[in-house]
Motif scaffolding. Structure first.
Motif, PDB file in Angstrom:
ATOM      1  N   UNK A 121      47.024  25.229  17.401  1.00 24.43           N
ATOM      2  CA  UNK A 121      46.322  25.032  18.669  1.00 24.43           C
ATOM      3  C   UNK A 121      45.170  24.050  18.475  1.00 24.43           C
ATOM      4  N   UNK A 122      44.743  23.436  19.575  1.00 26.88           N
ATOM      5  CA  UNK A 122      43.674  22.444  19.502  1.00 26.88           C
ATOM      6  C   UNK A 122      42.382  23.085  19.014  1.00 26.88           C
ATOM      7  N   UNK A 123      41.694  22.436  18.100  1.00 21.31           N
ATOM      8  CA  UNK A 123      40.457  23.032  17.556  1.00 21.31           C
ATOM      9  C   UNK A 123      39.326  23.026  18.566  1.00 21.31           C
ATOM     10  N   UNK A 124      38.346  23.885  18.304  1.00 20.87           N
ATOM     11  CA  UNK A 124      37.135  23.978  19.118  1.00 20.87           C
ATOM     12  C   UNK A 124      35.964  23.555  18.242  1.00 20.87           C
ATOM     13  N   UNK A 141      36.599  25.602  14.799  1.00 21.82           N
ATOM     14  CA  UNK A 141      37.560  26.704  14.651  1.00 21.82           C
ATOM     15  C   UNK A 141      38.936  26.233  15.096  1.00 21.82           C
ATOM     16  N   UNK A 142      39.968  26.656  14.348  1.00 24.44           N
ATOM     17  CA  UNK A 142      41.347  26.304  14.685  1.00 24.44           C
ATOM     18  C   UNK A 142      42.243  27.496  14.377  1.00 24.44           C
ATOM     19  N   UNK A 143      43.253  27.684  15.242  1.00 21.44           N
ATOM     20  CA  UNK A 143      44.196  28.790  15.083  1.00 21.44           C
ATOM     21  C   UNK A 143      45.598  28.227  14.889  1.00 21.44           C
ATOM     22  N   UNK A 144      46.307  28.754  13.896  1.00 20.41           N
ATOM     23  CA  UNK A 144      47.662  28.272  13.626  1.00 20.41           C
ATOM     24  C   UNK A 144      48.427  29.229  12.737  1.00 20.41           C
ATOM     25  N   UNK A 178      40.849  29.865  11.416  1.00 22.46           N
ATOM     26  CA  UNK A 178      39.973  29.389  10.352  1.00 22.46           C
ATOM     27  C   UNK A 178      38.757  28.721  10.998  1.00 22.46           C
ATOM     28  N   UNK A 179      37.557  29.131  10.572  1.00 23.58           N
ATOM     29  CA  UNK A 179      36.301  28.570  11.084  1.00 23.58           C
ATOM     30  C   UNK A 179      35.519  27.963   9.934  1.00 23.58           C
ATOM     31  N   UNK A 180      35.186  26.690  10.081  1.00 24.53           N
ATOM     32  CA  UNK A 180      34.421  25.972   9.063  1.00 24.53           C
ATOM     33  C   UNK A 180      33.084  25.542   9.660  1.00 24.53           C
ATOM     34  N   UNK A 181      31.995  25.817   8.957  1.00 22.43           N
ATOM     35  CA  UNK A 181      30.655  25.439   9.407  1.00 22.43           C
ATOM     36  C   UNK A 181      29.962  24.635   8.308  1.00 22.43           C
ATOM     37  N   UNK A 182      29.058  23.746   8.738  1.00 19.60           N
ATOM     38  CA  UNK A 182      28.296  22.923   7.794  1.00 19.60           C
ATOM     39  C   UNK A 182      27.056  22.407   8.504  1.00 19.60           C
ATOM     40  N   UNK A 183      26.078  21.956   7.715  1.00 17.11           N
ATOM     41  CA  UNK A 183      24.839  21.372   8.229  1.00 17.11           C
ATOM     42  C   UNK A 183      24.913  19.869   8.035  1.00 17.11           C
ATOM     43  N   UNK A 184      24.756  19.140   9.152  1.00 12.76           N
ATOM     44  CA  UNK A 184      24.763  17.675   9.114  1.00 12.76           C
ATOM     45  C   UNK A 184      23.314  17.192   9.078  1.00 12.76           C
ATOM     46  N   UNK A 195      33.557  14.691  13.854  1.00 12.91           N
ATOM     47  CA  UNK A 195      34.985  14.900  14.056  1.00 12.91           C
ATOM     48  C   UNK A 195      35.478  16.145  13.347  1.00 12.91           C
ATOM     49  N   UNK A 196      36.547  16.724  13.913  1.00 17.46           N
ATOM     50  CA  UNK A 196      37.181  17.887  13.293  1.00 17.46           C
ATOM     51  C   UNK A 196      38.695  17.659  13.330  1.00 17.46           C
TER      52      UNK A 196
END
Length: 331
Positions: A121-124, A141-144, A178-184, A195-196
């Protein structure tokens, strides 16, 4: 049934075909040499054995098993090149398929290709504020199915990610979120894009981009206050205008009410004068003696005994004198 290794090399086919759940799957086999082919058969390999799906020959044409009609069809119906399409694929369609070319005099030539399904599915993508004005907190976050791969990027390359973390949660339908977080960090202007990109197995990836808002920058915080003060001044101006208009209306209404009350009061005075008796018109002031004389003239001739005790002494003497005089004249 399997063909000799040398004959198997005469067939070209894909070992693995990827298809999205609910999408379409395309399977094909091609003979690299011209052979006398009597019939082409497509089969599905199951634990209990092969199951015929569709056949094609030059005498009877193409036939599809009744259980798969409407879900499967020939895309290329030929004796040298054959391909099928599976519509609206489901989990039951996943597995390996065989294309079988019955030739004369070489016998059966076979090729095998396996269908693997994926769901993506399209990521958020979300960009939020951080504790520092030159940093942004990025989350995607992306679901697959199977678990997707989530990759963050920044364009142009005027910043970098730190403190990466990734968490996967398995859902009840077998998909994985799957949810990925980071500090820019090291942000300098509002032209930065985040971009994701997400991907499942070797299927095409899906990518989304988000522009980092200028409001996140420290320079924008001060500029954000000016419109607010302008809005406050604008609102105060309107409040003053409304109060002035209301005051004018109240004054005009008060003047009109006062005029009406005054007119009503004058009307009442005029009506009262009309209703008063006109007995006092022409009245003049008279002395006490004139009033007594008028009363004597109006008083009838009576005996002294008929004089009213309340008659004033002057009137009583006058009456007595007149009566006595009349009595002496009569004798």
């Amino acid at each position: 049934m399997s063909s000799p290794a040398g004959l198997t090399a005469l067939l070209e086919t894909q070992q693995t075909v990827m298809a999205a759940v609910g999408g379409e799957a395309h399977l094909g086999c091609l003979l690299t040499q011209t052979k006398d082919v009597l019939q082409v058969t497509w089969q599905k390999l199951l634990p209990e054995g092969e199951k015929n799906l569709a056949t094609y020959n030059k005498y009877f044409g193409q036939r599809v098993n009744a259980a798969f009609q409407g879900n499967m069809e020939f895309e290329a119906a030929g004796l040298q090149n054959s391909s099928i399409a599976i519509r609206k694929v489901t989990e039951q369609d996943e597995g390996c398929y065989r294309c079988l070319f019955n030739t004369y005099p070489d016998g059966a030539l076979t090729g095998t290709t396996c269908l693997k399904l994926y769901e993506l599915h399209e990521p958020v993508l979300h960009v939020g504020e951080s504790n520092s004005a030159k940093e942004a907190l990025v989350s995607c976050s992306a679901t697959g199915r199977p678990a997707p791969t989530v990759t963050l990027s920044v364009l142009p390359h005027n910043g970098h990610f730190a403190n990466h973390s990734s968490v996967g949660v398995t859902n009840t339908n077998g998909t994985v979120t799957v949810t990925t977080t980071a500090v820019l960090s090291h942000l300098h202007d509002n032209s930065t894009q985040v971009g994701c990109a997400v991907r499942v197995l070797s299927a095409p990836q899906i990518e989304v981009l988000v522009m980092i808002p200028e409001v996140k920058q420290s320079s924008a915080a001060g500029s954000d206050e000016k419109p607010r003060s302008g809005n406050i001044g604008f609102n105060l101006t309107w409040i003053i205008v409304v109060l002035v208009v209301v005051s004018c209306v109240v004054i005009v209404v008060g003047i009109k009410i006062t005029a009406l009350l005054k007119q009503k009061h004058q009307n009442r005075l005029s009506q009262r004068e009309l209703d008063m008796p006109q007995t006092t018109i022409g009245h003049t002031h008279k002395t006490k003696e004139e009033q007594d004389n008028e009363q004597i003239q109006l008083t009838p001739e009576k005996n002294l005994t008929s004089v009213n005790p309340k008659t004033s002494p002057s009137i009583a003497r006058r009456l007595c004198f007149d009566q006595c005089q009349q009595y002496s004249d009569s004798e």
